[in-house]
Enzyme design. Structure first.
Site, mmCIF file in Angstrom:
data_model
loop_
_atom_site.group_PDB
_atom_site.id
_atom_site.type_symbol
_atom_site.label_atom_id
_atom_site.label_comp_id
_atom_site.label_asym_id
_atom_site.label_seq_id
_atom_site.Cartn_x
_atom_site.Cartn_y
_atom_site.Cartn_z
ATOM 1 N N HIS A 55 0.893 -1.049 -0.064
ATOM 2 C CA HIS A 55 -0.131 -0.012 0.058
ATOM 3 C C HIS A 55 0.951 1.120 0.122
ATOM 4 O O HIS A 55 2.025 0.979 0.659
ATOM 5 C CB HIS A 55 -1.027 0.004 1.376
ATOM 6 C CG HIS A 55 -1.642 -0.982 1.535
ATOM 7 N ND1 HIS A 55 -1.334 -2.298 2.429
ATOM 8 C CD2 HIS A 55 -3.087 -1.207 1.331
ATOM 9 C CE1 HIS A 55 -2.444 -3.048 2.377
ATOM 10 N NE2 HIS A 55 -3.397 -2.519 1.901
ATOM 11 N N ASP A 58 2.395 1.729 3.424
ATOM 12 C CA ASP A 58 3.417 1.015 3.763
ATOM 13 C C ASP A 58 4.516 1.454 3.651
ATOM 14 O O ASP A 58 5.653 1.010 4.473
ATOM 15 C CB ASP A 58 3.091 -0.516 3.185
ATOM 16 C CG ASP A 58 1.957 -1.024 3.394
ATOM 17 O OD1 ASP A 58 1.198 -0.775 4.307
ATOM 18 O OD2 ASP A 58 1.671 -1.995 2.550
ATOM 19 N N MET A 89 2.475 -5.885 -7.427
ATOM 20 C CA MET A 89 1.103 -5.352 -7.420
ATOM 21 C C MET A 89 1.482 -4.314 -6.393
ATOM 22 O O MET A 89 2.009 -4.272 -5.291
ATOM 23 C CB MET A 89 0.142 -6.482 -6.637
ATOM 24 C CG MET A 89 -1.154 -6.187 -6.235
ATOM 25 S SD MET A 89 -1.091 -5.514 -4.743
ATOM 26 C CE MET A 89 -1.772 -6.895 -3.574
ATOM 27 N N GLU A 182 -11.060 -6.755 -4.633
ATOM 28 C CA GLU A 182 -10.938 -7.832 -3.571
ATOM 29 C C GLU A 182 -12.290 -7.951 -2.558
ATOM 30 O O GLU A 182 -12.404 -6.930 -2.015
ATOM 31 C CB GLU A 182 -9.821 -7.598 -2.782
ATOM 32 C CG GLU A 182 -9.487 -8.844 -1.591
ATOM 33 C CD GLU A 182 -8.281 -8.558 -0.857
ATOM 34 O OE1 GLU A 182 -7.334 -7.825 -1.236
ATOM 35 O OE2 GLU A 182 -8.042 -9.189 0.343
ATOM 36 N N LYS A 184 -14.651 -9.223 0.341
ATOM 37 C CA LYS A 184 -14.695 -9.664 1.944
ATOM 38 C C LYS A 184 -16.106 -9.316 2.443
ATOM 39 O O LYS A 184 -16.854 -8.302 2.117
ATOM 40 C CB LYS A 184 -13.733 -8.664 2.558
ATOM 41 C CG LYS A 184 -13.405 -9.301 4.143
ATOM 42 C CD LYS A 184 -12.209 -8.579 4.699
ATOM 43 C CE LYS A 184 -11.846 -9.053 6.114
ATOM 44 N NZ LYS A 184 -11.032 -8.458 6.848
ATOM 45 N N GLU A 218 -9.454 -13.916 -1.608
ATOM 46 C CA GLU A 218 -8.626 -14.262 -0.495
ATOM 47 C C GLU A 218 -9.051 -15.455 0.282
ATOM 48 O O GLU A 218 -10.521 -15.431 0.632
ATOM 49 C CB GLU A 218 -8.513 -12.951 0.577
ATOM 50 C CG GLU A 218 -7.821 -13.428 2.002
ATOM 51 C CD GLU A 218 -7.294 -12.222 2.606
ATOM 52 O OE1 GLU A 218 -6.934 -11.144 2.097
ATOM 53 O OE2 GLU A 218 -7.300 -12.184 3.833
ATOM 54 N N HIS A 221 -11.272 -14.521 3.405
ATOM 55 C CA HIS A 221 -12.475 -13.789 3.563
ATOM 56 C C HIS A 221 -13.771 -14.702 3.315
ATOM 57 O O HIS A 221 -14.749 -14.536 3.365
ATOM 58 C CB HIS A 221 -12.277 -12.708 2.127
ATOM 59 C CG HIS A 221 -11.323 -11.735 2.605
ATOM 60 N ND1 HIS A 221 -10.875 -10.650 1.833
ATOM 61 C CD2 HIS A 221 -10.615 -11.674 3.868
ATOM 62 C CE1 HIS A 221 -9.811 -10.066 2.326
ATOM 63 N NE2 HIS A 221 -9.723 -10.499 3.603
ATOM 64 N N ASP A 246 -4.814 -14.034 -3.028
ATOM 65 C CA ASP A 246 -4.319 -13.756 -1.747
ATOM 66 C C ASP A 246 -4.384 -15.126 -0.749
ATOM 67 O O ASP A 246 -5.888 -15.645 -0.564
ATOM 68 C CB ASP A 246 -5.064 -12.640 -0.966
ATOM 69 C CG ASP A 246 -4.701 -11.334 -1.362
ATOM 70 O OD1 ASP A 246 -3.659 -11.176 -2.090
ATOM 71 O OD2 ASP A 246 -5.076 -10.404 -0.775
ATOM 72 N N ASP A 256 -11.013 -11.960 10.860
ATOM 73 C CA ASP A 256 -10.070 -12.408 9.888
ATOM 74 C C ASP A 256 -8.719 -12.679 10.619
ATOM 75 O O ASP A 256 -8.153 -11.887 11.090
ATOM 76 C CB ASP A 256 -10.193 -10.870 8.929
ATOM 77 C CG ASP A 256 -9.198 -11.357 7.690
ATOM 78 O OD1 ASP A 256 -8.900 -12.253 7.417
ATOM 79 O OD2 ASP A 256 -9.054 -10.222 7.152
ATOM 80 N N ASP A 258 -6.101 -14.224 9.109
ATOM 81 C CA ASP A 258 -5.078 -14.242 8.190
ATOM 82 C C ASP A 258 -3.778 -14.890 8.723
ATOM 83 O O ASP A 258 -2.698 -14.656 8.730
ATOM 84 C CB ASP A 258 -4.610 -12.656 8.214
ATOM 85 C CG ASP A 258 -5.308 -11.835 7.432
ATOM 86 O OD1 ASP A 258 -6.006 -12.041 6.446
ATOM 87 O OD2 ASP A 258 -5.204 -10.595 7.645
ATOM 88 N N ASP A 288 -1.310 -13.142 1.976
ATOM 89 C CA ASP A 288 -1.884 -12.065 2.497
ATOM 90 C C ASP A 288 -2.267 -12.727 3.919
ATOM 91 O O ASP A 288 -3.267 -12.722 4.359
ATOM 92 C CB ASP A 288 -3.057 -11.548 2.083
ATOM 93 C CG ASP A 288 -3.459 -10.365 2.535
ATOM 94 O OD1 ASP A 288 -2.650 -9.682 3.418
ATOM 95 O OD2 ASP A 288 -4.755 -9.868 2.107
HETATM 96 C C1 GLT Z 1 -5.724 -5.505 4.566
HETATM 97 C C2 GLT Z 1 -6.664 -6.744 4.084
HETATM 98 C C3 GLT Z 1 -6.281 -7.479 2.667
HETATM 99 C C4 GLT Z 1 -6.117 -6.917 1.601
HETATM 100 C C5 GLT Z 1 -5.048 -5.762 1.724
HETATM 101 C C6 GLT Z 1 -5.028 -4.902 0.374
HETATM 102 S S1 GLT Z 1 -4.969 -4.914 3.203
HETATM 103 O O1 GLT Z 1 -4.454 -6.631 4.949
HETATM 104 O O2 GLT Z 1 -7.084 -7.361 5.043
HETATM 105 O O3 GLT Z 1 -7.206 -8.478 2.586
HETATM 106 O O4 GLT Z 1 -5.811 -7.768 0.608
HETATM 107 O O5 GLT Z 1 -5.508 -3.772 0.607
HETATM 108 MN MN MN Z 2 -6.151 -9.669 1.045
HETATM 109 MN MN MN Z 3 -7.448 -10.953 5.277
#
Ligand code: GLT
Ligand code: MN
Ligand code: MN
Length: 388
Positions: A55, A58, A89, A182, A184, A218, A221, A246, A256, A258, A288
């Site tokens: 980003h 970042d 990206m 993306e 979510k 992702e 998500h 992702d 979430d 991750d 991600d």
């Molecule tokens: C953030 C989010 C991710 C996205 C990123 C891109 S930022 O961490 O949880 O799923 O992919 O903006």
């Molecule tokens: Mn993501």
């Molecule tokens: Mn995520």
């Protein structure tokens, strides 16, 4: 391949925000110190990654002046070239600043929407400077808790206008970006607009230049919402819209998480890797995800190594799956072919329709057949558990 050590040819990428995650959560302060972008670049290169994504913020903190921005960009570019990593990206942080607390492109405040466009153009400039060819839009704050706002239909139009504007900006600058939306379902908003890959697929054809837009799905998500991520990815591949991916992991029905790729849903991750490999998906594979909040810096690199290593182990298992005689026999037994009926069923003609209507089917036999899925699935489990 025997030791599952990644190389850049595997096209594994990480966001600066992933390994750079300092372990803050809604209930606790950071547990790790921030790391600079050049240091992260060096470490990811040592581990065998292909690239690093970002980003705008970042790398360049909000409010940084031009000299500071240029120095940070120069240092990062130097590290990328020293260590042979690319930036495939880029994306915009449209979620951290309180200005975006009720949305960016879908804010009810026209000034916020205009600021989001400005910030995204500047971030696209930055991404292009670093060589990015793909631009992600994750609408973290594009959603609501309160539908009394009455802005639902307007929000869809505002987002459409913004994406059309930015696609033309990219072309006018000669950047040549392709864009990946993306989805979510929720978090940080109570409900996020466009919660699934399917809703993105429905929206893309309403844009001025739909061919420039695809999806960045992702794992976590879809899994949060109890959906089957591999099915969503298959639908994106079928539509030619899997522009980026992702990878991470997640328990269903939670925040979430991750998690490290393959940390939780081993079978689902295996079928996802198999699908990506079988379909010859050639884009970057971004992890991600982030190390657990419990971890120190060693844990961060163990996490990053683990994501890539697990992907490669699943890739090897997918190869074994394809070469396993018993599994292949079970797969062949599962499919029933009938060339005459298939010829009748493919491509309408009045004659085929009439012939099909005249056909008699043994319904009892169709219903009685056992397709052998228990056997096939058990063979898969045994393969994954390493006893085949
Ligand atoms: C953030 C989010 C991710 C996205 C990123 C891109 S930022 O961490 O949880 O799923 O992919 O903006
Ligand atoms: Mn993501
Ligand atoms: Mn995520």
């Amino acid at each position: 391949m025997t030791d599952y050590t990644p190389t850049p040819a595997d096209r594994f990428t990480f966001g600066l925000w992933t390994v750079g995650n300092v372990g803050r959560d809604p209930f606790g302060e950071p547990t790790r110190r921030p790391m600079s972008a050049p240091y992260i670049t060096q470490k990811l290169a040592e581990l065998g990654a292909y690239g690093v994504n970002l980003h705008d913020n970042d790398l360049v903190p909000l409010g940084a002046g031009a000299p500071e921005r240029d120095r940070l960009v120069d240092d990062f570019r130097q590290a990328l070239s020293d260590h042979g990593l690319v930036v495939p990206m880029a994306t915009t942080n449209l979620f951290s600043d309180p200005a975006f607390k009720d949305g960016a492109f879908t804010s009810a405040d026209a000034r916020v929407r205009a600021y989001a466009l400005q910030k995204t153009m500047l971030s696209m400039d930055l991404g292009h400077e670093l060589g990015a060819e793909l631009y992600v839009f994750w609408g973290g704050r594009e959603g609501s808790e309160v539908d009394a706002s009455g802005k639902l239909l307007d929000s869809l139009g505002w987002l459409r206008d913004s994406l059309n504007f930015l696609a033309e900006y990219s072309q006018s600058q000669g950047y040549g970006y392709r864009f990946a939306l993306e989805p979510k379902p929720n978090e940080p908003r109570g409900d996020i607009f466009f919660p699934t890959a399917g809703s993105m697929l429905g929206f893309i054809p309403t844009l001025d230049q739909p061919e420039l837009f695809g999806v960045n799905p992702e794992f976590a998500h879809d899994t949060m919402a109890g959906l089957n991520f591999t099915h969503a990815v298959a639908q994106l591949i079928d539509a030619g819209k899997l522009f980026h991916i992702d990878l991470n992991d997640q328990k269903p029905g939670r925040f979430d998480q991750d998690l490290r790729f393959g940390a939780e849903n081993i079978k689902a991750a295996f079928f996802l890797v198999k699908l990506l490999e079988d379909s010859k998906y050639g884009g970057p594979k971004q992890f991600d995800a982030h190390a657990l909040r419990t971890e120190d810096e060693n844990g961060v690199w163990a996490f990053a190594r683990g994501c890539m290593r697990t992907y490669l182990m699943f890739k090897e298992k997918a190869r074994q799956f394809d070469q396993d005689g018993e599994i292949q026999a079970a797969l062949s037994a599962y499919r029933v072919t009938d060339p005459a009926l298939e010829a009748l069923s493919r491509g309408f003609s009045p004659e085929r329709a009439a012939a099909l209507k005249a056909q008699s089917f043994d319904r009892a036999a169709l219903g009685a057949r056992g397709p052998g899925l228990e056997h096939l699935d058990q063979l898969t489990v045994e393969l994954l558990l390493g006893v085949r």
